[in-house]
Design a protein around this motif. Structure first.
Motif, mmCIF file in Angstrom:
data_model
loop_
_atom_site.group_PDB
_atom_site.id
_atom_site.type_symbol
_atom_site.label_atom_id
_atom_site.label_comp_id
_atom_site.label_asym_id
_atom_site.label_seq_id
_atom_site.Cartn_x
_atom_site.Cartn_y
_atom_site.Cartn_z
ATOM 1 N N PHE A 149 -4.333 -1.666 2.069
ATOM 2 C CA PHE A 149 -5.209 -0.516 2.298
ATOM 3 C C PHE A 149 -4.430 0.608 2.969
ATOM 4 O O PHE A 149 -4.586 1.790 2.616
ATOM 5 C CB PHE A 149 -6.392 -0.911 3.190
ATOM 6 C CG PHE A 149 -7.360 -1.881 2.575
ATOM 7 C CD1 PHE A 149 -7.569 -1.924 1.203
ATOM 8 C CD2 PHE A 149 -8.083 -2.755 3.374
ATOM 9 C CE1 PHE A 149 -8.477 -2.824 0.646
ATOM 10 C CE2 PHE A 149 -8.995 -3.649 2.827
ATOM 11 C CZ PHE A 149 -9.187 -3.683 1.462
ATOM 12 N N LEU A 150 -3.599 0.249 3.933
ATOM 13 C CA LEU A 150 -2.790 1.253 4.631
ATOM 14 C C LEU A 150 -1.788 1.897 3.687
ATOM 15 O O LEU A 150 -1.651 3.131 3.658
ATOM 16 C CB LEU A 150 -2.066 0.602 5.813
ATOM 17 C CG LEU A 150 -1.073 1.483 6.577
ATOM 18 C CD1 LEU A 150 -1.743 2.719 7.152
ATOM 19 C CD2 LEU A 150 -0.398 0.674 7.692
ATOM 20 N N MET A 151 -1.075 1.086 2.885
ATOM 21 C CA MET A 151 -0.060 1.643 1.998
ATOM 22 C C MET A 151 -0.688 2.488 0.884
ATOM 23 O O MET A 151 -0.077 3.455 0.434
ATOM 24 C CB MET A 151 0.781 0.527 1.389
ATOM 25 C CG MET A 151 1.830 -0.065 2.302
ATOM 26 S SD MET A 151 2.952 1.119 3.138
ATOM 27 C CE MET A 151 3.385 2.250 1.834
ATOM 28 N N GLN A 152 -1.894 2.143 0.458
ATOM 29 C CA GLN A 152 -2.593 2.987 -0.508
ATOM 30 C C GLN A 152 -2.717 4.415 0.046
ATOM 31 O O GLN A 152 -2.473 5.396 -0.650
ATOM 32 C CB GLN A 152 -3.995 2.412 -0.795
ATOM 33 C CG GLN A 152 -4.829 3.218 -1.778
ATOM 34 C CD GLN A 152 -6.203 2.605 -2.029
ATOM 35 O OE1 GLN A 152 -6.720 2.663 -3.129
ATOM 36 N NE2 GLN A 152 -6.810 2.001 -1.017
ATOM 37 N N GLY A 153 -3.079 4.506 1.328
ATOM 38 C CA GLY A 153 -3.192 5.817 1.958
ATOM 39 C C GLY A 153 -1.852 6.489 2.155
ATOM 40 O O GLY A 153 -1.697 7.695 1.901
ATOM 41 N N LEU A 154 -0.860 5.732 2.609
ATOM 42 C CA LEU A 154 0.453 6.323 2.858
ATOM 43 C C LEU A 154 1.121 6.803 1.571
ATOM 44 O O LEU A 154 1.843 7.814 1.572
ATOM 45 C CB LEU A 154 1.354 5.320 3.581
ATOM 46 C CG LEU A 154 0.978 5.008 5.037
ATOM 47 C CD1 LEU A 154 1.872 3.917 5.598
ATOM 48 C CD2 LEU A 154 1.045 6.263 5.906
#
Length: 442
Positions: A149-154
């Motif tokens: 979820f974090l890497m999707q945003g980054l």
């Protein structure tokens, strides 16, 4: 004359803004004005309400002061991914300047670079020191779902700034390095054809949670297939996530067809965050593989929730065309993953609001009801509170980061496609989707 004067005064007052609590609630805003206001107010959770040292998203925040909140500075990895995407929306909507957004995102990435990681994956919760805060007794290491979820945003942030000025390009390169360090292949637990949710340097694979579909975790498999450094072969997706075709079902609820077995249930649908978290960046429009048409699947999922609220088989107070949507949120007793099969009389605003791309008319009715009718019962400094129950007369003034983020992001995707366009522009994502056999819109 006295009657005429009072009538005129009432007319003037009814046309003015209404003061509710600490917020001003305007009546009769246009749809576009109301959508922008909801996005702006909700964005405050990730801006003014951010954990101050990292600038990242808090797990939760309570405005009701019923008891001392001793975990208000705990950072949530997944919600932080939603938060960085929200900053991009805020820049485009001019809630903040590009420079302000860049500075906060640089602060975020600098913190994440120094925080504890486990074969490249962050933990579910992080202390402001950067050290892992255990999510549970056996969950004190890497969390590959929250990391995805974090890497999707980054990745969206990287794509947004990659052609910018020198500072912005440097931030994009810093994110690229973090992305390449996530060892998705490690989380196959010794080369198995499935991805595991957790790993700990203290207790290894003791959580023993192989992730199979269908639920909120599709994005983890997409990111793993897309990784340019630690990728997975296609059979991990097809044999693990899709269970060699066992992911499929074929049934209808309220006339809406469902092709994916939600958590293995062949004749039901789950909470609505399953149609949202993986699709904040991953565009479901035109997204198809051998198992489903994801736009149809997610739209039908939302419509089933809507029609269930219309039927209201348990006869809870307040359900209807302008009050619907069930998902994981606070509940009258603790926390629960609400759905038609787990209906506790609780409505979670994020469920309907983050379904805006799928159900724009139905979601808009919900937004108007919340804002214009329920007012400060459900509306506060960071937008709509997490959940409410008219049956229980329960209106807690509390927020969860992982529920606030999808409201801003999915409304924006429904309006402009901003995050969908950024994420789908990533060459590695396209490579990963091709590997897994998807067709999609670039």
């Amino acid at each position: 004359m006295k009657f005429i004067s009072i009538s005129i005064l009432l007319l003037i007052l009814s046309s003015c803004n209404l003061q509710q609590g600490n917020t001003v609630v305007k009546k009769k805003l246009s749809d576009e004005e109301l959508l922008t206001l909801v996005q702006k107010q909700t964005f405050n959770y990730f801006w003014d309400g951010a954990e101050p040292i990292s600038g990242l998203a808090r797990e939760r925040y309570h405005s009701d002061n019923i008891y001392e909140q001793n975990d208000k500075n705990v950072i949530a990895t997944g919600a932080s991914g939603f938060g960085v995407m929200s900053i991009l929306v805020a820049i485009e909507r001019k809630f903040i300047t590009r420079e302000q957004g860049f500075e906060r995102l640089q602060k975020n990435v600098d913190f994440l670079q120094k925080a504890d990681r486990f074969h490249g994956a962050w933990s579910h919760w992080i202390y402001p020191s950067g050290k892992v805060k255990p999510f549970g007794k056996n969950d004190d290491g890497g969390d590959l779902v929250e990391t995805s979820f974090l890497m999707q945003g980054l990745i969206c942030v990287r794509q947004y700034f990659k052609d910018g000025n020198e500072k912005e390009k440097a931030l994009a390169a810093q994110i690229d390095k973090l992305w390449k360090e996530v060892d998705f292949d490690w989380y196959r637990n010794g080369g198995k054809n499935v991805l595991y949710w957790h790993w700990s340097p203290n207790i290894g694979w003791k959580m023993n949670f192989p992730v199979t579909g269908y639920n909120e975790c599709l994005i983890m498999y997409i990111m793993a297939a897309a990784s340019p450094t630690h990728t997975i072969p296609a059979e991990v997706y097809h044999k693990g996530w899709a269970k060699s075709g066992g992911i499929n079902t074929d049934f209808k609820l309220y006339g809406h067809e469902i092709k994916l077995a939600h958590n293995g249930e062949k004749n039901n649908v789950g909470p609505l965050f399953w149609a949202q978290y993986s699709y904040l960046g991953l565009n479901p429009k035109g997204l198809k593989d051998r198992y489903a048409d994801y736009w149809k699947e997610n739209t039908n999922h939302a419509l089933i929730h809507y029609d269930y609220a219309l039927e209201n088989p348990k006869k809870y107070k307040g359900y209807g065309a302008d009050s619907w949507g069930f998902t994981a949120s606070y509940s009258v007793n603790g926390y629960s993953a609400h759905s038609p099969s787990n209906d506790l009389g609780v409505i979670s605003p994020t469920a309907a609001l983050a379904s805006y791309p799928y159900t724009p008319n139905e979601s808009m009715k919900m937004i108007r009801h919340l804002y214009e009718d329920l007012g400060d019962k459900v509306w506060g400094e960071y937008g709509f509170y997490d959940a409410y129950s008219e049956t229980a007369n329960w209106y807690p003034k509390r927020y969860l980061g992982i529920d606030q983020g999808p409201i801003i992001i999915m409304i924006e995707n429904g309006r402009t496609g901003l995050l969908w366009n950024l994420f789908m522009s990533c060459p590695e994502v396209q490579t990963g989707l091709d590997k897994l056999g998807f067709t999609y819109k670039k």
